[in-house]
Every structure is written in structure tokens, then in C-alpha cells.
Design a protein around this motif. Structure first.
Motif, PDB file in Angstrom:
ATOM      1  N   GLY A   1      -6.245   2.313  -1.882  1.00 22.33           N
ATOM      2  CA  GLY A   1      -6.198   1.892  -3.277  1.00 22.33           C
ATOM      3  C   GLY A   1      -7.050   2.764  -4.180  1.00 22.33           C
ATOM      4  O   GLY A   1      -6.640   3.102  -5.302  1.00 22.33           O
TER       5      GLY A   1
ATOM      6  N   LEU B   1       2.378   1.749  -3.505  1.00 22.13           N
ATOM      7  CA  LEU B   1       1.482   2.219  -4.565  1.00 22.13           C
ATOM      8  C   LEU B   1       1.127   3.688  -4.387  1.00 22.13           C
ATOM      9  O   LEU B   1       0.957   4.416  -5.373  1.00 22.13           O
ATOM     10  CB  LEU B   1       0.235   1.330  -4.652  1.00 22.13           C
TER      11      LEU B   1
ATOM     12  N   LYS C   1      -8.069  -4.390 -11.129  1.00 21.95           N
ATOM     13  CA  LYS C   1      -7.709  -3.573  -9.962  1.00 21.95           C
ATOM     14  C   LYS C   1      -8.855  -3.515  -8.962  1.00 21.95           C
ATOM     15  O   LYS C   1      -8.647  -3.683  -7.753  1.00 21.95           O
ATOM     16  CB  LYS C   1      -7.319  -2.169 -10.408  1.00 21.95           C
TER      17      LYS C   1
ATOM     18  N   TYR D   1      -0.388  -2.772  -5.927  1.00 19.36           N
ATOM     19  CA  TYR D   1      -1.735  -3.362  -5.913  1.00 19.36           C
ATOM     20  C   TYR D   1      -1.662  -4.884  -5.863  1.00 19.36           C
ATOM     21  O   TYR D   1      -2.396  -5.539  -5.110  1.00 19.36           O
ATOM     22  CB  TYR D   1      -2.514  -2.941  -7.156  1.00 19.36           C
TER      23      TYR D   1
ATOM     24  N   ALA E   1      -5.954   5.266  -7.153  1.00 19.08           N
ATOM     25  CA  ALA E   1      -6.558   5.131  -8.480  1.00 19.08           C
ATOM     26  C   ALA E   1      -6.835   6.505  -9.100  1.00 19.08           C
ATOM     27  O   ALA E   1      -6.703   6.686 -10.317  1.00 19.08           O
ATOM     28  CB  ALA E   1      -7.848   4.323  -8.387  1.00 19.08           C
TER      29      ALA E   1
ATOM     30  N   HIS F   1      -4.650  -9.154 -12.013  1.00 15.74           N
ATOM     31  CA  HIS F   1      -4.097  -7.824 -12.286  1.00 15.74           C
ATOM     32  C   HIS F   1      -2.680  -7.935 -12.846  1.00 15.74           C
ATOM     33  O   HIS F   1      -2.273  -7.110 -13.673  1.00 15.74           O
ATOM     34  CB  HIS F   1      -4.104  -6.974 -11.016  1.00 15.74           C
TER      35      HIS F   1
ATOM     36  N   ILE G   1      -9.335  -6.468  -6.550  1.00 16.43           N
ATOM     37  CA  ILE G   1      -8.480  -6.484  -5.359  1.00 16.43           C
ATOM     38  C   ILE G   1      -9.085  -5.608  -4.265  1.00 16.43           C
ATOM     39  O   ILE G   1      -9.188  -6.009  -3.093  1.00 16.43           O
ATOM     40  CB  ILE G   1      -7.063  -5.982  -5.707  1.00 16.43           C
ATOM     41  N   LEU G   2      -9.499  -4.404  -4.637  1.00 20.21           N
ATOM     42  CA  LEU G   2     -10.002  -3.448  -3.651  1.00 20.21           C
ATOM     43  C   LEU G   2     -11.346  -3.889  -3.077  1.00 20.21           C
ATOM     44  O   LEU G   2     -11.625  -3.676  -1.890  1.00 20.21           O
ATOM     45  CB  LEU G   2     -10.106  -2.066  -4.289  1.00 20.21           C
TER      46      LEU G   2
ATOM     47  N   LEU H   1       0.836  -1.210   0.000  1.00 17.56           N
ATOM     48  CA  LEU H   1       0.000   0.000   0.000  1.00 17.56           C
ATOM     49  C   LEU H   1       0.868   1.256   0.000  1.00 17.56           C
ATOM     50  O   LEU H   1       0.604   2.208  -0.755  1.00 17.56           O
ATOM     51  CB  LEU H   1      -0.911  -0.008   1.228  1.00 17.56           C
TER      52      LEU H   1
ATOM     53  N   SER I   1       3.709   1.347  -8.633  1.00 15.92           N
ATOM     54  CA  SER I   1       2.396   1.520  -8.030  1.00 15.92           C
ATOM     55  C   SER I   1       1.492   0.317  -8.302  1.00 15.92           C
ATOM     56  O   SER I   1       0.848  -0.213  -7.396  1.00 15.92           O
ATOM     57  CB  SER I   1       1.751   2.804  -8.553  1.00 15.92           C
ATOM     58  N   GLN I   2       1.477  -0.146  -9.552  1.00 15.73           N
ATOM     59  CA  GLN I   2       0.608  -1.271  -9.902  1.00 15.73           C
ATOM     60  C   GLN I   2       1.083  -2.572  -9.269  1.00 15.73           C
ATOM     61  O   GLN I   2       0.269  -3.415  -8.880  1.00 15.73           O
ATOM     62  CB  GLN I   2       0.540  -1.416 -11.425  1.00 15.73           C
TER      63      GLN I   2
END
Length: 670
Positions: free
Chosen positions: A424, A296, A403, A323, A428, A339, A406-407, A293, A319-320
């Protein structure tokens, strides 16, 4: 053929391609080396498909196949086999790695054709892919370390490919050293595992671990934290991330290969592969999630102000990957790996489009000097926009589905895991903003002279120079070649980018909530024993609420970029001047390089200098070596002095010795 036979061939073709090019490069004409290298990876991809078909033919409970070529070592009764492990996770990974790598090789056929190191490039590129595939297919932690080290070396060779550039060699060494730190962590983790369990192969390790370790026992927590050191170094997570932006010194296809399908995904794979261990060490898993976290958010904030086109995309990779690390650390294994796949497509596409733009700018990478390329390079600009849409998680694109999955899982798990969902979604918004910062700066606006020249049919060629320092360069071996190739003029580049564009747009449809779960169903046998994945229930309603929030975040970020760069141009400059301390903080990358220099580099150098000047010269050379040498020299001098050649002197020494012995025995006897 069996799935394991296909897996061995997946390894064999890239290795054979690398060796063949390496041995015959002097006699290979034109693009032959590129054709050999690309064909080798294409054959590996076909074999990966064969492994997929054969594995799917097995019952779900039997999709865990191990095969050993031979026992190559052993110690203390523990065999270390040259063996592979074929299951849904490894097959999924080799499909992504070989498929995307094949497209990057195809792109490189044209992009690198003017470089004097063309043949060497494809030999390195094939070896890189072989190393990553070995890391994935390794059947035990010892062979995993071998593949891990090979990837580290291959990355060093490719980042430093233009070895006459000081910045390139420095970046290569930086990547190598930081990855060695990760290697050390991985080696210590393997040593502890073997010491505690007496085995190294995955099947035995995962079977015996619950019998030996209690939940959150310090030993298993230490093992998992050491695994994370390796994972974070390879996947460029804070604080072992500083090598990744500098890795942009390599050719653009190298950037695409490292960032999209290979090296930086290795850490995510390691965490997913070792999930039974992390289930026993939830503290380590939570540490991993929080670092993901932090990464990202930090990387997304830096990407807001960076002006180097490739480095903006590099920070987006960090950053990705954050995630993905969050996903596989909190139990959303299929979402994190989904992802990973979608990111491989749109990130490779972004780098390829960026490479085409940079070639049109005669290697200039500063987005402040770019603009108005939409007419001069419509295909490239279209591909760049598609990649940016997927990166921004625009509704309907692949990045949107993967993405948000995941969130949504983080939110469904509840409790403190809401932090990951909130963080997250905030990231984004930043992601969508900097993704379209690229698009609105490069594609739209007034056409720069290079774009106008290209509209007239002439590709700009400037005097070769290092884009990072402005130093003038030659075009001999070790420097970039004099030619520039863009997608509009090179069919292999267009084909590769077209395939990736399709994937960036439509791969998300493999996982539509309430409709299909292709990736999750395929990976189910690998994660069937996961407690978390089966206890956290994500309803279809939850998924669509999460997707709605994600869509709003994406549109908000894109809208902000549209206003600041197209509606009110110059606003960003006023914001920069108004918030100068914040801008400078982000521009200096949160001062991580300076912090590492202050906390680690300078103390280590100081200790080294002290050891050299004081301990080595005074203690070792002076007291130990010098003292012993002085004693020997003094004794030998005395002996030499006694060798006078006079018989009477020798007789006196004999009498003195006898008197001494007599006195000794008299004293002892009394």
C-alpha cells in the motif's frame, strides 16, 4: 418520523424524479428536468440526514431497524420481503451517496445543458441513484440482487448515453456483460445461503450462520467467494476490471457518479455488510485482500503512462477501491469505509475539474495536448490541485488520514498482513506521482492555444469529433451537444466543486488519531461483533508512525513528478525510450483485454460456432428433427400409396391382416 420512514423517503424521491422526468420530458422547458432531478436527490439527502438524527436517538444496541412494506414473494416457506435494513452502515452509505450525487446533479445542470438528450440524462441519473440507494437499504439478499441488477442496467444506459458513438455503445455492453458475470455470482451465493440457512434477511442470516457453519467450512467459503465475484465485478477489481476505463465513454458527470459515490463502491459495501460471513471464511477474506492489493498496484502502474485524462483518473479509482477492499477484508472496516467517503469527495472533484478542462479543450482528452491553464482557468486548476493533493495523500488532506489508517491497521495486525502495508505504501508513491503528473502537465507549463484563447475571453470550439477515434460527429441526439461549459462560466459547476474541495481538504479531521474517531464511533454498532476489529490494537503511536511514512511516500511521489515534468522536462520521454518494453506493457494495460480475449472470449465463441455448425445442424436438425421428420414423411408416403381407391386392394389388405393375426395366435398358442 422514524428512521425507517426517512429511509423509505430516501428511496422514493429519486424514483419519483426519474418517473416524473420520464413521463413529462416532452413538455419540460429549458433546465426544468435538471432542476427536478437535482431537487429529488437533494430531498433524498435531507431525508438521509433525518434518518441519521433519528437513528442516533436510539440506544447503541438498538440501532438495527428493519421495516417491511409488503411480502412480495415466497417459496418453500421462505418469505422474500420488500424490506429495508437501517443501521449505522446503511445510513452512512446513503449520506455519502445522496450527498455526493446531489453535487454531481448540480454540476450537470450546466455541464449538460447543450446536449439534446438533457432530459433523458437526468431521468437516467435519478434512476441510477435510486438503484444504488435500493442496493444499500435492501433488508435481504434477494432485494439486494434487485438493486444490484438495477445499478448494472443504469450504468449501461449512462455509459452508452451518447448511443450514436460506436465506442460508447461498445463500452456500455462491456460493462453490462462483466457486471452480469458478477450478478450470477451473487445469485448463486444467495441461493446457497437460502438453501443452507432457510432465510434471506440480514438479521436472520448473520444470527444463524455461526450455528450452521464451521470456520472455513467449504460451503461458507464458497458462498463468500461467490459474493466476491459480484463485488469484484461491480467494484472493478482484477480480473473483472476492464470495463471501468472504457466507461469513460459516458459524459463526465456519469464518470464522476460511477467512480465517486455509487457503482464501484457497491462491492466494498457488500463485503462490509457481509462481514459476519467473511469472519467464518477467513480464507475468502484473505483472497479478497490479496486481490485488492493486486488491483491497487496494477491500476497505479497503468496510470503512470496513460495519456487520456479521464482514464488516468479512472485507473486511480480502481487503485483506491483496492485500498478499500483491503481495508474491509482484513478487518479495518471503519478505516475502509472512511476512505470510501473521502474518496467520494476528491474523486468527484477530480472528474469535475477534468470535465471543465476537457470542455475548454473542445472535448480533447489527451494530456499531451494540454498545458498552461493556471491563468485561463484559476478556479478549475485550484480544484484540480486540491483533488490531486487528497488523492496523493498529502499531509493534512482527507486522503492522507483515511488511506494511512488502513495501512496502519494492516501493519498492526502483523504477520503476513505486513504485505498489505508495504504494498500500500509503495502504491502511495505511484499514486502521488501520477496525481501530480496530471497537475504539472495540465496546470503548468506553456499555455496551449486553447488556454491562450480562453485567456483572451474566447472559449475554444472545434469541430465535434470522438476523442477516442478522431471520427467526425454530429451534435444531434445521441452525440455530445455543440456547447461547452467550464466552471469559470457556470455557477452550479463552481458551487459543486467548491463544496467538494472543502470536503477533500477537511473531511480527514473526522478521524485524527488520538483526537477524535467520529466515523469509527458511529459505525461501531454495526461491527460490534467483529472479532478482528476488536482484537487488533492500533495505538496512537502506531498511527502517527504510519502517517509519517505515508507523508514521506506522498512527498516522494510529488517530488519525483515535479522534477521530471517541471525541472527536467523531456526526462519522461528518455525514460520511455530506455524502458520501452515496460512502457508498452503498461500502456497495453498488462494485456488483460488480450488475455481475456484469448482465454475466455475466443474459446466461448469457438464452442458456440461448433455447437451451431455441428451439434445444432447435424445432430439436432439432422438426426433428431430431420430423423423424426424423415420417419414421419416415409410412413405418411406409404400410407398415401396404400390409398389407391381400388376395393380389391383394400380386401387384399384385410385378408393379409387376418392371416397375419391368425399366424400370430398359432405361434403364441404353441
Amino acid at each position: 418520523m422514524s428512521a425507517t420512514t426517512y429511509a423509505w423517503l430516501v428511496l422514493a424521491f429519486p424514483l419519483a424524479g426519474s418517473i416524473l422526468i420520464g413521463l413529462t420530458w416532452r413538455w419540460l422547458p429549458g433546465r426544468t428536468a435538471g432542476v427536478i432531478g437535482t431537487s429529488a436527490i437533494a430531498l433524498a439527502f435531507l431525508c438521509a440526514i433525518g434518518a441519521l438524527v433519528q437513528l442516533q436517538a436510539e440506544p447503541a444496541e438498538a440501532r438495527h431497524l428493519a421495516d417491511t412494506l409488503y411480502d412480495y414473494a415466497g417459496a418453500a416457506g421462505i418469505p422474500f420481503d420488500l424490506g429495508i435494513f437501517v443501521d449505522p452502515l446503511s445510513v452512512y452509505m446513503i449520506l455519502v451517496v445522496s450527498g455526493v450525487s446531489m453535487l454531481i446533479h448540480l454540476y450537470s445542470l450546466a455541464y449538460m445543458v447543450g446536449d439534446e438528450g438533457y432530459r433523458r440524462f437526468f431521468a437516467y441519473l435519478n434512476f441510477f441513484v435510486f438503484s444504488m440507494l435500493l442496493l444499500i437499504l435492501a433488508g435481504n439478499y434477494v432485494l439486494l440482487i434487485v438493486g444490484w441488477a438495477f445499478v448494472g442496467y443504469a450504468s449501461y444506459a449512462l455509459i452508452s448515453f451518447w448511443y450514436r458513438r460506436r465506442t460508447a455503445t461498445t463500452a456500455g455492453m462491456k460493462a453490462f456483460v462483466i457486471n452480469v458475470i458478477g450478478d450470477i455470482g451473487l445469485v448463486f451465493a444467495a441461493i446457497l445461503l437460502i438453501q443452507e440457512l432457510g432465510v434471506s434477511d440480514y438479521g436472520s442470516v448473520f444470527e444463524k450462520a455461526p450455528e450452521v457453519f464451521q470456520s472455513n467450512e467449504w460451503t461458507i467459503v464458497a458462498i463468500c467467494l461467490l459474493l466476491l465475484v459480484g463485488a469484484f465485478a461491480k467494484s472493478a477489481q482484477v480480473p473483472l476490471h476492464t470495463w471501468l476505463p472504457d466507461a469513460m465513454e459516458g459524459p463526465t458527470p456519469v464518470s464522476a457518479l460511477i467512480h465517486a459515490a455509487t457503482m464501484v463502491t457497491a462491492g466494498v459495501y457488500l463485503i462490509a455488510r457481509s462481514y459476519p460471513l467473511f469472519q467464518l471464511a477467513p480464507t475468502a477474506a484473505d483472497v479478497s485482500a490479496f486481490i485488492g492489493l493486486a488491483t491497487l498496484l496494477i491500476a497505479a502502474s497503468i496510470a503512470l503512462v496513460v495519456t487520456d485524462l479521464k482514464r488516468i483518473i479512472a485507473y486511480s479509482t480502481m487503485s483506491q477501491i483496492g485500498y478499500m477492499v483491503v481495508g474491509v477484508s482484513i478487518g479495518a472496516y471503519s478505516a475502509g469505509l472512511f476512505h470510501l467517503m473521502t474518496h467520494a469527495f476528491f474523486k468527484a472533484l477530480l472528474f469535475m475539474a477534468a470535465g471543465s478542462i476537457i470542455a475548454a479543450m473542445a472535448s480533447l482528452q489527451n494530456i499531451d495536448r494540454m498545458g498552461g491553464f493556471r491563468k485561463a482557468m484559476p478556479f478549475t486548476c485550484g480544484a484540480l490541485t486540491i483533488g490531486a493533493l487528497a488523492l496523493a495523500g498529502f499531509p493534512g488532506t482527507s486522503g492522507f488520514f483515511s488511506k494511512d489508517e488502513i495501512l496502519t491497521f494492516a501493519a498492526a495486525r502483523g504477520g503476513m498482513y505486513w504485505i498489505f502495508a508495504i504494498g500500500g505504501y509503495f502504491a502511495a508513491i505511484l499514486t502521488a506521482f501520477y496525481a501530480f503528473r496530471i497537475v504539472f502537465r495540465v496546470v503548468y507549463g506553456d499555455a496551449v492555444p486553447e488556454a491562450k484563447e480562453l485567456e483572451e475571453g474566447h472559449l475554444h470550439h472545434g469541430e465535434p469529433e470522438n476523442p477516442a477515434t478522431g471520427e467526425k460527429e454530429d451534435t444531434d441526439v445521441g452525440f455530445p451537444g455543440p456547447d461547452h461549459w467550464i466552471a469559470e462560466r457556470a455557477l452550479p459547476m463552481r458551487i459543486a466543486m467548491a463544496v467538494l474541495s472543502f470536503g477533500a481538504l477537511f473531511l480527514g479531521f473526522l478521524q485524527i488519531p488520538g483526537v477524535d474517531h467520529v466515523v469509527e464511533s458511529f459505525l461501531e454498532p454495526t461491527f460490534e461483533d467483529s472479532i478482528i476489529a476488536h482484537t487488533v490494537e492500533v495505538t496512537t503511536r502506531d498511527s502517527y508512525i504510519g502517517m509519517t511514512v505515508g507523508a514521506l511516500c506522498s512527498l516522494l511521489g510529488i517530488g519525483a513528478a515535479f522534477y521530471l515534468y517541471l525541472v527536467a522536462p523531456g526526462s519522461t520521454l528518455r525514460l520511455r525510450d530506455r524502458f520501452r518494453p515496460v512502457h508498452d506493457f503498461l500502456e497495453n494495460k498488462w494485456y488483460f483485454d488480450e488475455l481475456i480475449d484469448l482465454v475466455i472470449y475466443r474459446p466461448v465463441i469457438a464452442v458456440g460456432r461448433f455447437c451451431n455448425s455441428v451439434f445444432e445442424k447435424v445432430v439436432v436438425q439432422g438426426a433428431v428433427v430431420g430423423g423424426a421428420t424423415g420417419a414421419v414423411r416415409g410412413l405418411s408416403g406409404a400410407v398415401r400409396g396404400a390409398q389407391s381407391g381400388f376395393v380389391r386392394f383394400y380386401a387384399l389388405l384385410v385378408i393379409a391382416g387376418m392371416v397375419g393375426l391368425g399366424l400370430y395366435f398359432l405361434v403364441v398358442a404353441s
